[in-house]
Design an enzyme around this catalytic site. Structure first.
Site, short mmCIF file in Angstrom:
data_model
loop_
_atom_site.label_atom_id
_atom_site.label_comp_id
_atom_site.label_asym_id
_atom_site.label_seq_id
_atom_site.Cartn_x
_atom_site.Cartn_y
_atom_site.Cartn_z
N LYS A 204 0.83 -1.22 0.00
CA LYS A 204 0.00 0.00 0.00
C LYS A 204 0.85 1.26 0.00
O LYS A 204 2.00 1.26 0.43
CB LYS A 204 -0.99 -0.03 1.17
CG LYS A 204 -2.13 -1.01 0.88
CD LYS A 204 -3.29 -0.92 1.80
CE LYS A 204 -4.40 -1.86 1.27
NZ LYS A 204 -5.52 -2.01 2.20
N ARG A 238 -3.56 -10.03 4.79
CA ARG A 238 -3.90 -10.10 3.37
C ARG A 238 -2.68 -9.61 2.59
O ARG A 238 -2.34 -8.42 2.69
CB ARG A 238 -5.13 -9.22 3.14
CG ARG A 238 -5.69 -9.25 1.72
CD ARG A 238 -6.93 -8.36 1.63
NE ARG A 238 -7.42 -8.24 0.28
CZ ARG A 238 -6.93 -7.40 -0.61
NH1 ARG A 238 -5.97 -6.58 -0.30
NH2 ARG A 238 -7.43 -7.37 -1.85
#
Ligand code: 7PM
Length: 260
Positions: A204, A238
């Site tokens: 991210k 995840r």
């Protein structure tokens, strides 16, 4: 939880068929790397992504789910649409991962009767199109926690027992870097809700904002973030990079005597 994206490649004319085959091959690789769950997404829930209609999302996600169901690996479907939830559950999905936390009309009814299906409730401020414009909180941790507590109550009221739930603070979904860092630093605060925590930090932009690395070069920061989330109480991480993440988590698990 290994991440599988199914999106047509606009740079080749292979269209959806080749994307499907590529996603299935990638899923098999992640299983070989030791993934315990696979999360399949048709990208409709991605920040800033184009709206994908129900038929298109089903065309992307279902063939991949159907090809993997026989492997026995639990499959999560990343969707906010009730119709996609219903078809995915019929086809054998083990989890519905909804970044909108079952707030869309029809979603509670789509999942409630299927008592074997797990649900991930994620926090998001705003919508994927606008959420990064100017995210604001007075106290990020208590606001995200209050939201998740309310969603747990709402889904319980709709007949979904707490033992079917996973909660996720939604890193990057309507949050600044400072908000994301506060959530990661205080992730253990969410354990008091009594529901397993899922954390999605892999590759991210918050990681790139710290190291300066672009998205294709964020392996090390992603592994560090996954490990830190686990240490602070996440039960599911995840990730794109399953092999590296598993190796890092094995060290932590060994100290906790949880390793197999
Ligand atoms: C572009 C930006 C593409 C962000 C994809 C993303 C999460 C999720 C996503 C998460 C849960 C990504 C995200 N992130 N579901 N779906 N938790 N439960 O990095 O953090 O994969 S999409």
């Amino acid at each position: 939880m290994g991440i599988i994206n199914v999106t047509p490649d606009s740079f080749s004319d292979g269209g959806l068929y080749l994307s499907t085959q590529r996603a299935i091959a990638h899923a098999r690789d992640l299983i070989d790397e030791g993934a315990d769950i696979l999360d399949i997404g048709g990208e409709s829930t991605r920040p800033g992504s184009q709206y994908v209609n129900v038929d298109e999302e089903l065309n992307r996600v279902l063939p991949v789910l159907e090809a993997l169901v026989d492997t026995g690996i639990p499959i999560s479907i990343d969707t906010s649409k009730p119709e996609v939830m219903k078809h995915a559950i019929e086809a054998g999905a083990f989890m519905i991962n909804d970044v909108n936390a079952l707030r869309n009309p029809g979603t509670l009814e789509a999942v409630a009767p299927h008592k074997h299906v797990q649900i991930c409730l994620m926090h998001m401020q705003g919508t994927p199109q606008s959420m990064q414009a100017n995210p604001q909180y007075i106290d990020i941790v208590s606001e995200v926690k209050d939201f998740l507590r309310q969603r747990i109550h709402a889904v319980n009221t709709a007949g979904i027992a707490s033992n079917r739930l996973v909660i996720d603070p939604g890193f990057g979904f309507g949050k600044t870097l400072q908000h994301n860092l506060a959530l990661l630093n205080q992730l253990n605060e969410f354990t008091t809700l009594g529901i397993p925590i899922l954390a999605g930090l892999s590759r991210k932009s918050m990681l790139g904002a710290i190291t300066g690395n672009n998205v294709s070069q964020r392996l090390h920061e992603s592994v560090a973030a996954a490990l830190l989330a686990a240490v602070k109480g996440a039960r599911i991480v995840r990730v794109h990079d399953v092999k590296a993440s598993k190796a890092a988590l094995a060290i932590y698990n060994a100290t906790q005597e949880l390793d197999k």
